[in-house]
Design an enzyme around this catalytic site. Sequence first.
Site, PDB file in Angstrom:
ATOM      1  N   HIS A  19      11.196  -1.087   9.715  1.00  0.00           N
ATOM      2  CA  HIS A  19      11.532  -0.083   8.699  1.00  0.00           C
ATOM      3  C   HIS A  19      13.061   0.055   8.581  1.00  0.00           C
ATOM      4  O   HIS A  19      13.594   0.116   7.475  1.00  0.00           O
ATOM      5  CB  HIS A  19      10.952   1.292   9.074  1.00  0.00           C
ATOM      6  CG  HIS A  19       9.450   1.369   9.062  1.00  0.00           C
ATOM      7  ND1 HIS A  19       8.721   1.805  10.131  1.00  0.00           N
ATOM      8  CD2 HIS A  19       8.538   1.077   8.102  1.00  0.00           C
ATOM      9  CE1 HIS A  19       7.426   1.788   9.841  1.00  0.00           C
ATOM     10  NE2 HIS A  19       7.289   1.338   8.613  1.00  0.00           N
ATOM     11  N   LYS A  43      -5.093   8.097   7.514  1.00  0.00           N
ATOM     12  CA  LYS A  43      -4.591   7.846   8.866  1.00  0.00           C
ATOM     13  C   LYS A  43      -4.577   9.110   9.709  1.00  0.00           C
ATOM     14  O   LYS A  43      -4.336  10.206   9.197  1.00  0.00           O
ATOM     15  CB  LYS A  43      -3.166   7.288   8.785  1.00  0.00           C
ATOM     16  CG  LYS A  43      -3.122   5.890   8.215  1.00  0.00           C
ATOM     17  CD  LYS A  43      -1.717   5.330   8.214  1.00  0.00           C
ATOM     18  CE  LYS A  43      -1.731   3.914   7.667  1.00  0.00           C
ATOM     19  NZ  LYS A  43      -0.364   3.371   7.513  1.00  0.00           N
ATOM     20  N   ARG A  92       5.525  -7.897   4.195  1.00  0.00           N
ATOM     21  CA  ARG A  92       5.748  -8.680   5.418  1.00  0.00           C
ATOM     22  C   ARG A  92       5.010 -10.002   5.384  1.00  0.00           C
ATOM     23  O   ARG A  92       5.484 -11.015   5.848  1.00  0.00           O
ATOM     24  CB  ARG A  92       5.309  -7.880   6.650  1.00  0.00           C
ATOM     25  CG  ARG A  92       6.202  -6.695   6.953  1.00  0.00           C
ATOM     26  CD  ARG A  92       5.478  -5.653   7.729  1.00  0.00           C
ATOM     27  NE  ARG A  92       4.313  -5.191   6.991  1.00  0.00           N
ATOM     28  CZ  ARG A  92       3.354  -4.455   7.489  1.00  0.00           C
ATOM     29  NH1 ARG A  92       3.383  -4.117   8.736  1.00  0.00           N
ATOM     30  NH2 ARG A  92       2.347  -4.071   6.736  1.00  0.00           N
ATOM     31  N   SER A 130       3.201  -0.135  12.739  1.00  0.00           N
ATOM     32  CA  SER A 130       3.267   1.023  13.635  1.00  0.00           C
ATOM     33  C   SER A 130       2.054   1.034  14.558  1.00  0.00           C
ATOM     34  O   SER A 130       2.162   1.407  15.733  1.00  0.00           O
ATOM     35  CB  SER A 130       3.338   2.309  12.819  1.00  0.00           C
ATOM     36  OG  SER A 130       4.506   2.312  12.049  1.00  0.00           O
TER      37      SER A 130
HETATM   38  N1  COA Z   1       8.240  -2.944   9.398  1.00  0.00           N
HETATM   39  C1  COA Z   1       7.277  -2.590  10.218  1.00  0.00           C
HETATM   40  N2  COA Z   1       6.129  -2.039   9.821  1.00  0.00           N
HETATM   41  C2  COA Z   1       5.982  -1.855   8.517  1.00  0.00           C
HETATM   42  C3  COA Z   1       6.946  -2.231   7.581  1.00  0.00           C
HETATM   43  C4  COA Z   1       8.139  -2.801   8.082  1.00  0.00           C
HETATM   44  N3  COA Z   1       9.120  -3.174   7.274  1.00  0.00           N
HETATM   45  N4  COA Z   1       6.503  -1.937   6.344  1.00  0.00           N
HETATM   46  C5  COA Z   1       5.287  -1.409   6.512  1.00  0.00           C
HETATM   47  N5  COA Z   1       4.967  -1.369   7.812  1.00  0.00           N
HETATM   48  C6  COA Z   1       3.713  -0.923   8.416  1.00  0.00           C
HETATM   49  C7  COA Z   1       3.682   0.548   8.639  1.00  0.00           C
HETATM   50  O1  COA Z   1       4.215   0.876   9.888  1.00  0.00           O
HETATM   51  C8  COA Z   1       2.205   0.823   8.536  1.00  0.00           C
HETATM   52  O2  COA Z   1       1.580   0.472   9.739  1.00  0.00           O
HETATM   53  P1  COA Z   1       0.239   1.160  10.206  1.00  0.00           P
HETATM   54  O3  COA Z   1      -0.788   0.886   9.143  1.00  0.00           O
HETATM   55  O4  COA Z   1      -0.048   0.497  11.479  1.00  0.00           O
HETATM   56  O5  COA Z   1       0.525   2.630  10.329  1.00  0.00           O
HETATM   57  C9  COA Z   1       1.746  -0.143   7.457  1.00  0.00           C
HETATM   58  O6  COA Z   1       2.655  -1.201   7.518  1.00  0.00           O
HETATM   59  C10 COA Z   1       1.809   0.383   6.054  1.00  0.00           C
HETATM   60  O7  COA Z   1       1.875   1.710   6.051  1.00  0.00           O
HETATM   61  P2  COA Z   1       3.060   2.590   5.429  1.00  0.00           P
HETATM   62  O8  COA Z   1       4.228   1.800   5.029  1.00  0.00           O
HETATM   63  O9  COA Z   1       3.272   3.754   6.326  1.00  0.00           O
HETATM   64  O10 COA Z   1       2.446   3.010   4.168  1.00  0.00           O
HETATM   65  P3  COA Z   1       1.097   3.692   4.072  1.00  0.00           P
HETATM   66  O11 COA Z   1       0.222   2.637   3.555  1.00  0.00           O
HETATM   67  O12 COA Z   1       0.640   4.456   5.244  1.00  0.00           O
HETATM   68  O13 COA Z   1       1.521   4.787   3.018  1.00  0.00           O
HETATM   69  C11 COA Z   1       1.959   5.682   0.914  1.00  0.00           C
HETATM   70  C12 COA Z   1       1.367   4.567   1.720  1.00  0.00           C
HETATM   71  C13 COA Z   1       2.387   6.862   1.730  1.00  0.00           C
HETATM   72  C14 COA Z   1       3.162   5.133   0.202  1.00  0.00           C
HETATM   73  C15 COA Z   1       0.844   6.087  -0.045  1.00  0.00           C
HETATM   74  O14 COA Z   1      -0.264   6.527   0.687  1.00  0.00           O
HETATM   75  C16 COA Z   1       1.277   7.162  -1.015  1.00  0.00           C
HETATM   76  O15 COA Z   1       1.977   6.890  -1.966  1.00  0.00           O
HETATM   77  N6  COA Z   1       0.827   8.414  -0.779  1.00  0.00           N
HETATM   78  C17 COA Z   1       1.117   9.529  -1.660  1.00  0.00           C
HETATM   79  C18 COA Z   1      -0.070   9.808  -2.588  1.00  0.00           C
HETATM   80  C19 COA Z   1      -0.072   8.915  -3.785  1.00  0.00           C
HETATM   81  O16 COA Z   1       0.817   8.915  -4.608  1.00  0.00           O
HETATM   82  N7  COA Z   1      -1.133   8.095  -3.883  1.00  0.00           N
HETATM   83  C20 COA Z   1      -1.311   7.165  -4.955  1.00  0.00           C
HETATM   84  C21 COA Z   1      -0.739   5.833  -4.623  1.00  0.00           C
HETATM   85  S1  COA Z   1      -1.082   4.668  -5.916  1.00  0.00           S
END
Ligand code: COA
Length: 160
Positions: A19, A43, A92, A130
């Site tokens: 990140h 989650k 990724r 994560s």
């Molecule tokens: N390095 C390491 N890990 C990374 C990474 C990076 N560069 N980029 C992503 N990841 C990992 C994260 O740690 C996470 O791991 P996990 O699943 O083990 O926790 C995973 O990849 C992706 O999760 P994250 O980036 O936290 O995104 P998310 O999928 O949990 O969240 C939101 C997505 C919050 C953006 C989405 O749910 C959202 O927009 N919510 C608001 C409501 C909304 O508008 N919804 C409609 C969307 S169309």
Amino acid sequence: MKKNIAVYPGTFDPITNGHIDLIKRSLGIFDEVIIALAPNPKKIPLFTPDERLGMIKTATKGLQNVKIDIFNGLLVDYAKKKKANAIIRGLRAVSDFEYEFQMALMNRRLDNKIETVFLMPSEEYSYLTSSIIKEIAAFKGSVNGLVPKIVAKKLNKKFE
Ligand code: COA
């Protein structure tokens, strides 16, 4: 002149070096990057929002033009409120693509003015998530070099 502001949303449970790598890359493109902690109903986080915000704050200390925030509701509404013109997401591996593509197109449908910008992290972090970090820490494996020092410390404490 209009500022180019990007929102970098995520669960950040916890923030990793992958990140941080993306945040630094984004700062080379945008005038301001808002790291936005989002509740993800799919989650069950290990760390509370306050703990996550605290770790992000410490890990990004010294980086200029970074703001840290938390939001509820739709991401596009939050981005609009913050006058952001872009959403940053990391790609990724090919496996990320389908989910990210779906989210980007849905966000575009919800607000056509906000673009999703995909950035690739450095390859050394391309396998990081994560969840994998939490699993290694839970079984007392070393996460050094994969997460900021403050995160390694907090993980050790959680799994003491
Ligand atoms: N390095 C390491 N890990 C990374 C990474 C990076 N560069 N980029 C992503 N990841 C990992 C994260 O740690 C996470 O791991 P996990 O699943 O083990 O926790 C995973 O990849 C992706 O999760 P994250 O980036 O936290 O995104 P998310 O999928 O949990 O969240 C939101 C997505 C919050 C953006 C989405 O749910 C959202 O927009 N919510 C608001 C409501 C909304 O508008 N919804 C409609 C969307 S169309």
